[in-house]
Design a protein around this motif. Sequence first.
Motif, PDB file in Angstrom:
ATOM      1  N   MET A  90       0.837  -1.206   0.000  1.00 50.61           N
ATOM      2  CA  MET A  90       0.000   0.000   0.000  1.00 50.61           C
ATOM      3  C   MET A  90       0.870   1.253   0.000  1.00 50.61           C
ATOM      4  O   MET A  90       1.942   1.266   0.602  1.00 50.61           O
ATOM      5  CB  MET A  90      -0.910  -0.007   1.236  1.00 50.61           C
ATOM      6  N   VAL A  91       0.354   2.267  -0.657  1.00 52.10           N
ATOM      7  CA  VAL A  91       1.111   3.510  -0.772  1.00 52.10           C
ATOM      8  C   VAL A  91       1.414   4.102   0.600  1.00 52.10           C
ATOM      9  O   VAL A  91       2.509   4.612   0.847  1.00 52.10           O
ATOM     10  CB  VAL A  91       0.327   4.527  -1.638  1.00 52.10           C
ATOM     11  N   ILE A  92       0.456   3.956   1.500  1.00 49.31           N
ATOM     12  CA  ILE A  92       0.640   4.571   2.828  1.00 49.31           C
ATOM     13  C   ILE A  92       1.845   3.967   3.555  1.00 49.31           C
ATOM     14  O   ILE A  92       2.490   4.638   4.363  1.00 49.31           O
ATOM     15  CB  ILE A  92      -0.652   4.441   3.679  1.00 49.31           C
ATOM     16  N   TYR A  93       2.190   2.696   3.265  1.00 48.59           N
ATOM     17  CA  TYR A  93       3.355   2.095   3.912  1.00 48.59           C
ATOM     18  C   TYR A  93       4.621   2.884   3.578  1.00 48.59           C
ATOM     19  O   TYR A  93       5.468   3.122   4.442  1.00 48.59           O
ATOM     20  CB  TYR A  93       3.529   0.629   3.463  1.00 48.59           C
ATOM     21  N   GLY A  94       4.723   3.274   2.297  1.00 44.92           N
ATOM     22  CA  GLY A  94       5.884   4.046   1.886  1.00 44.92           C
ATOM     23  C   GLY A  94       5.922   5.405   2.571  1.00 44.92           C
ATOM     24  O   GLY A  94       6.961   5.837   3.080  1.00 44.92           O
ATOM     25  N   VAL A  95       4.766   6.065   2.589  1.00 43.81           N
ATOM     26  CA  VAL A  95       4.692   7.384   3.228  1.00 43.81           C
ATOM     27  C   VAL A  95       4.988   7.248   4.721  1.00 43.81           C
ATOM     28  O   VAL A  95       5.696   8.065   5.312  1.00 43.81           O
ATOM     29  CB  VAL A  95       3.308   8.023   3.003  1.00 43.81           C
ATOM     30  N   ALA A  96       4.446   6.175   5.324  1.00 43.01           N
ATOM     31  CA  ALA A  96       4.649   5.963   6.760  1.00 43.01           C
ATOM     32  C   ALA A  96       6.117   5.677   7.061  1.00 43.01           C
ATOM     33  O   ALA A  96       6.664   6.166   8.057  1.00 43.01           O
ATOM     34  CB  ALA A  96       3.775   4.805   7.252  1.00 43.01           C
ATOM     35  N   LEU A  97       6.767   4.894   6.193  1.00 40.78           N
ATOM     36  CA  LEU A  97       8.188   4.594   6.371  1.00 40.78           C
ATOM     37  C   LEU A  97       9.001   5.886   6.312  1.00 40.78           C
ATOM     38  O   LEU A  97       9.861   6.155   7.159  1.00 40.78           O
ATOM     39  CB  LEU A  97       8.650   3.621   5.277  1.00 40.78           C
ATOM     40  N   LEU A  98       8.666   6.712   5.307  1.00 41.15           N
ATOM     41  CA  LEU A  98       9.329   8.001   5.138  1.00 41.15           C
ATOM     42  C   LEU A  98       9.104   8.877   6.378  1.00 41.15           C
ATOM     43  O   LEU A  98      10.038   9.450   6.940  1.00 41.15           O
ATOM     44  CB  LEU A  98       8.774   8.675   3.879  1.00 41.15           C
ATOM     45  N   ALA A  99       7.837   8.934   6.817  1.00 40.12           N
ATOM     46  CA  ALA A  99       7.498   9.765   7.974  1.00 40.12           C
ATOM     47  C   ALA A  99       8.183   9.240   9.229  1.00 40.12           C
ATOM     48  O   ALA A  99       8.675  10.020  10.054  1.00 40.12           O
ATOM     49  CB  ALA A  99       5.979   9.786   8.169  1.00 40.12           C
ATOM     50  N   GLY A 100       8.227   7.894   9.358  1.00 40.80           N
ATOM     51  CA  GLY A 100       8.879   7.300  10.522  1.00 40.80           C
ATOM     52  C   GLY A 100      10.356   7.652  10.571  1.00 40.80           C
ATOM     53  O   GLY A 100      10.888   8.021  11.628  1.00 40.80           O
ATOM     54  N   CYS A 101      11.027   7.562   9.397  1.00 37.20           N
ATOM     55  CA  CYS A 101      12.443   7.923   9.326  1.00 37.20           C
ATOM     56  C   CYS A 101      12.627   9.381   9.701  1.00 37.20           C
ATOM     57  O   CYS A 101      13.556   9.754  10.426  1.00 37.20           O
ATOM     58  CB  CYS A 101      12.987   7.690   7.911  1.00 37.20           C
ATOM     59  N   MET A 102      11.707  10.235   9.224  1.00 37.74           N
ATOM     60  CA  MET A 102      11.814  11.663   9.506  1.00 37.74           C
ATOM     61  C   MET A 102      11.686  11.928  11.007  1.00 37.74           C
ATOM     62  O   MET A 102      12.505  12.625  11.593  1.00 37.74           O
ATOM     63  CB  MET A 102      10.723  12.426   8.744  1.00 37.74           C
ATOM     64  N   MET A 103      10.665  11.324  11.621  1.00 40.90           N
ATOM     65  CA  MET A 103      10.453  11.580  13.050  1.00 40.90           C
ATOM     66  C   MET A 103      11.631  11.061  13.883  1.00 40.90           C
ATOM     67  O   MET A 103      12.122  11.745  14.775  1.00 40.90           O
ATOM     68  CB  MET A 103       9.137  10.940  13.535  1.00 40.90           C
ATOM     69  N   LEU A 104      12.102   9.837  13.534  1.00 43.02           N
ATOM     70  CA  LEU A 104      13.230   9.259  14.266  1.00 43.02           C
ATOM     71  C   LEU A 104      14.477  10.131  14.079  1.00 43.02           C
ATOM     72  O   LEU A 104      15.202  10.424  15.048  1.00 43.02           O
ATOM     73  CB  LEU A 104      13.489   7.827  13.762  1.00 43.02           C
ATOM     74  N   GLY A 105      14.694  10.573  12.831  1.00 45.81           N
ATOM     75  CA  GLY A 105      15.840  11.436  12.551  1.00 45.81           C
ATOM     76  C   GLY A 105      15.768  12.731  13.337  1.00 45.81           C
ATOM     77  O   GLY A 105      16.759  13.188  13.923  1.00 45.81           O
ATOM     78  N   LEU A 106      14.568  13.315  13.373  1.00 49.24           N
ATOM     79  CA  LEU A 106      14.391  14.582  14.096  1.00 49.24           C
ATOM     80  C   LEU A 106      14.605  14.383  15.596  1.00 49.24           C
ATOM     81  O   LEU A 106      15.180  15.244  16.271  1.00 49.24           O
ATOM     82  CB  LEU A 106      12.997  15.158  13.828  1.00 49.24           C
ATOM     83  N   ILE A 107      14.140  13.230  16.110  1.00 51.42           N
ATOM     84  CA  ILE A 107      14.331  12.951  17.544  1.00 51.42           C
ATOM     85  C   ILE A 107      15.824  12.849  17.859  1.00 51.42           C
ATOM     86  O   ILE A 107      16.322  13.451  18.819  1.00 51.42           O
ATOM     87  CB  ILE A 107      13.597  11.642  17.949  1.00 51.42           C
ATOM     88  N   ILE A 108      16.546  12.101  16.993  1.00 42.24           N
ATOM     89  CA  ILE A 108      17.996  11.959  17.201  1.00 42.24           C
ATOM     90  C   ILE A 108      18.677  13.322  17.093  1.00 42.24           C
ATOM     91  O   ILE A 108      19.530  13.676  17.918  1.00 42.24           O
ATOM     92  CB  ILE A 108      18.597  10.953  16.184  1.00 42.24           C
ATOM     93  N   GLY A 109      18.272  14.105  16.079  1.00 42.08           N
ATOM     94  CA  GLY A 109      18.842  15.436  15.902  1.00 42.08           C
ATOM     95  C   GLY A 109      18.604  16.326  17.105  1.00 42.08           C
ATOM     96  O   GLY A 109      19.466  17.098  17.531  1.00 42.08           O
ATOM     97  N   ASP A 110      17.404  16.197  17.663  1.00 41.84           N
ATOM     98  CA  ASP A 110      17.048  16.972  18.857  1.00 41.84           C
ATOM     99  C   ASP A 110      17.916  16.571  20.046  1.00 41.84           C
ATOM    100  O   ASP A 110      18.417  17.419  20.787  1.00 41.84           O
ATOM    101  CB  ASP A 110      15.571  16.719  19.189  1.00 41.84           C
ATOM    102  N   MET A 111      18.094  15.244  20.200  1.00 40.50           N
ATOM    103  CA  MET A 111      18.898  14.750  21.324  1.00 40.50           C
ATOM    104  C   MET A 111      20.350  15.194  21.169  1.00 40.50           C
ATOM    105  O   MET A 111      20.992  15.562  22.152  1.00 40.50           O
ATOM    106  CB  MET A 111      18.807  13.222  21.407  1.00 40.50           C
ATOM    107  N   LEU A 112      20.859  15.168  19.917  1.00 42.58           N
ATOM    108  CA  LEU A 112      22.221  15.645  19.657  1.00 42.58           C
ATOM    109  C   LEU A 112      22.345  17.100  20.074  1.00 42.58           C
ATOM    110  O   LEU A 112      23.330  17.499  20.704  1.00 42.58           O
ATOM    111  CB  LEU A 112      22.559  15.503  18.169  1.00 42.58           C
ATOM    112  N   GLY A 113      21.332  17.904  19.723  1.00 39.38           N
ATOM    113  CA  GLY A 113      21.333  19.314  20.088  1.00 39.38           C
ATOM    114  C   GLY A 113      21.394  19.498  21.590  1.00 39.38           C
ATOM    115  O   GLY A 113      22.173  20.305  22.107  1.00 39.38           O
TER     116      GLY A 113
END
Lengths: 253, 139
Positions: free
Chosen positions: B1-24
């Motif tokens: 399903m298309v949403i799986y791709g969008v969700a994977l992308l969104a999940g990577c984004m949120m995880l990346g942002l969380i890590i970036g925030d913690m680094l900050g």
Amino acid sequence: MLQSLLELFDKYHLVAAFAVIGLTMYAAYWISTHLTRGKLHGSAIAIILGLALAYVGGKLTGGNDGLADITLFTGLGLMGGGMLRDLAIIATAYGVRFEEIREAGMRGVTALFAGVVVSFLAGGLVAVGFGYTDPVDITTIGAGAVTYIVGPVTGATLGASSEVIALSIAAGLVKSILIMVVTPMAARFIGLDNPRSAMIFGGMIGTTSGVAAGLAATDARLVPYGAMTATFYTGLGILLAPTVLFIAVRAIF
Amino acid sequence: MVIYGVALLAGCMMLGLIIGDMLGHMLGIDANLGGVGIAMLLLIFSTGYLKTRGKLPEATVSGINFWNAMYIPIVVAMAASQNVVAAFSGGLVALLGGALAVVLGLALVPVIAGKAPRAAAPNIPAARTEHLSTRIANR
């Protein structure tokens, strides 16, 4: 009638923005093929049009958000805002494989790092020369000279002002357009006639639309090689500029 | 399903942002440090992992590719909502900064390339060119 139309645009502002940007893209690609015979990439023209519209919007309203300050176009603020922009940028990483970096070899990797740092230095030094003293401003303008994506992402991350972010986009745009125009002329002098130098060129310059269009005008066979390294450039810039490079700038100023 | 791709992308984004925030936080800077870049790396790793296991169907990929293709339009929308009027007062900074980056970048290409193998361009194997072209075209 007009009033209800305006209300409709306001209510469905994001959808309206998709339509407006679609039209802008169409106009830009039309201009690219018919007026510049494809010499200037459609995406570069679209961005120039966007900046021009932002100028008009800013002149008309005196606001800080360009065309998005006009009620009709508020959706542009959401569409071009940080959330969707970052999502789209992350999506461009899809299809990139680490084996590709290895194919480009050590020189390609060296070019990637050197390209980001040298561009950043160029932008940063000019900013300092023009009297900017705030590390956030210097970093954002330096990042803009990396690419017009790295600039605004870095600026948004560090909390730079909209003027400085616009400057950084403009710097990246100048770079991208110059590369499209200058590459075919410079190719002979910098030995841009084989896959290896094309990969190094892509890593040094980075801005994907500029590299792809510039190489296409030089020798179409070189495009995939340059574009391959160029794809890593924005990611590396976004990774380095708001972190290592910002800390370095802050240590100096 | 298309949403799986969008969700994977969104999940990577949120995880990346969380890590970036913690680094900050760790470095004492009130900013997200490279969250977007980290998210890109996460997307490269996760899609690579799924692809080698055959768990990345076309529909899922199209969920990612849609946002990939929206990248330039969104950048145009971003450009249209910038404070260009204010930037004009210092427009020379942008012009000189961009131009200097181009000059230095081009000048360094032959330095890093070293002695380029002459006449290598005509020897690009056709198969490899094609292979790379399709890869770029799919992006």
